[in-house]
Design a protein around this motif. Structure first.
Motif, mmCIF file in Angstrom:
data_model
loop_
_atom_site.group_PDB
_atom_site.id
_atom_site.type_symbol
_atom_site.label_atom_id
_atom_site.label_comp_id
_atom_site.label_asym_id
_atom_site.label_seq_id
_atom_site.Cartn_x
_atom_site.Cartn_y
_atom_site.Cartn_z
ATOM 1 N N VAL A 141 18.092 53.309 1.317
ATOM 2 C CA VAL A 141 16.695 53.408 1.718
ATOM 3 C C VAL A 141 16.602 53.979 3.132
ATOM 4 C CG1 VAL A 141 15.938 51.504 0.243
ATOM 5 C CG2 VAL A 141 16.716 51.034 2.573
ATOM 6 N N GLN A 144 12.141 53.256 6.884
ATOM 7 C CA GLN A 144 10.848 52.731 6.452
ATOM 8 C C GLN A 144 10.952 51.999 5.118
ATOM 9 O OE1 GLN A 144 11.293 56.106 7.338
ATOM 10 N NE2 GLN A 144 10.735 55.561 9.456
ATOM 11 N N ASP A 146 11.908 53.184 2.276
ATOM 12 C CA ASP A 146 11.630 54.027 1.116
ATOM 13 C C ASP A 146 12.949 54.474 0.493
ATOM 14 O OD1 ASP A 146 8.839 53.988 1.496
ATOM 15 O OD2 ASP A 146 9.003 55.562 3.021
ATOM 16 N N ALA A 220 9.461 52.478 -7.386
ATOM 17 C CA ALA A 220 10.052 53.768 -7.025
ATOM 18 C C ALA A 220 9.490 54.888 -7.902
ATOM 19 C CB ALA A 220 11.567 53.714 -7.183
#
Length: 282
Positions: A141, A144, A146, A220
């Motif tokens: 990731v 952040q 993500d 996701a």
């Protein structure tokens, strides 16, 4: 021969990757993919896979894939091993030429350009390696939190995965060469191999892994979430882990007559493990 001889895997500083990790690099200058093999409990970077390092390079479909056999110490906790694998996978995806290929190639062989990147990354994992690999992917990731975009390149191929857990007494029996295991030997095995606790279905790691993957699949982007929709095979004679559907994985392929260890070892007489992997290669 479409692949160079096996060599130790080293990073950009010359340090070895993992524990006994080795690679067979495609002879073509810019192969389109890499297969990363991740062994299981008490396994070995190369020996776990038996004939894979020798048979796979002979297959035309694998001619433009680098073969990377990653090793870790299953005496360590699975999250610790996963963190190390995560760093390796990031190097495979983000900077393979400078961090893996070129430092590992034998002297005199053609180096890859620094801009080289793989189009496909296939992770082939056995037993505990499935847990380590899934944890490593969950850790890919950004700051952040993500998911990193290169996860969309990943396909996960699992041989007798232990992602649903494995009883400690059975793992302890593997430590003591199949001997009957009582509470004292089980406790000793747990002390020597921290990963046994991680595979306890009633422990923390296995239930949390399932929860984290469920959240990943729900949040996701679809093409990124596919890295946790694994292709799976189980042997009918496996006495270590149980076969069963896991979350959104593809329906598992049964391998009749194969045990927990045979399921990932192609031989001259039994090429089903090889055919299974070849069938998943993009």
């Amino acid at each position: 021969m479409p692949h160079h001889l096996s060599t130790l895997l080293r990073d950009g500083t010359g340090q070895k990757w993992g524990r006994g990790s080795r690679g067979r690099f495609a002879e073509m200058p810019v192969p389109r993919g890499a297969v990363v093999f991740v062994h299981g409990f008490r396994g070995n970077a190369i020996e776990t896979w038996f004939d894979f390092p020798f048979r796979l390079p002979k297959e035309q479909k694998a001619a433009d894939y680098d073969l990377l056999f990653y090793g870790y110490d299953s005496r360590e906790q699975a999250p610790y091993s996963a963190r190390s694998l995560n760093l390796f996978l990031r190097a495979v995806a983000e900077d393979p030429a400078r961090q893996i290929v070129n430092p590992s190639l034998a002297a005199g062989l053609q180096k890859r350009p620094d801009t080289f990147r793989y189009d496909h990354i296939v992770i082939a994992a056995h037993s505990l390696g499935a847990v380590v690999s899934r944890l490593a992917l969950l850790g890919a990731v950004s700051p952040q939190r993500d998911p990193l975009p290169w996860l969309s390149k990943v396909r996960l191929v699992l041989f007798a995965p232990a992602h649903a857990g494995a009883p400690a007494v059975k793992l302890a029996s593997l430590v003591f060469m199949g001997l009957p295991v009582g509470s004292a030997l089980e406790a000793l095995a747990r002390k020597r191999y921290k990963s046994i606790d991680d595979l306890d279905p009633a422990g923390q790691t296995i239930p949390q892994l399932r929860t984290d993957i469920q959240q990943f699949l729900a949040s996701a982007p679809a093409n990124v979430a596919d890295c946790h929709r694994a292709w799976v095979t189980h042997g009918s004679a496996d006495w270590v882990v149980k076969a069963g559907q896991y979350l959104q994985d593809n329906q598992f392929l049964p391998m009749n007559g194969a045990g927990h260890f045979e399921v990932c070892k192609p031989t001259q007489k039994d090429h089903r493990p090889l055919d299974f992997l070849l069938g998943v290669l993009p």
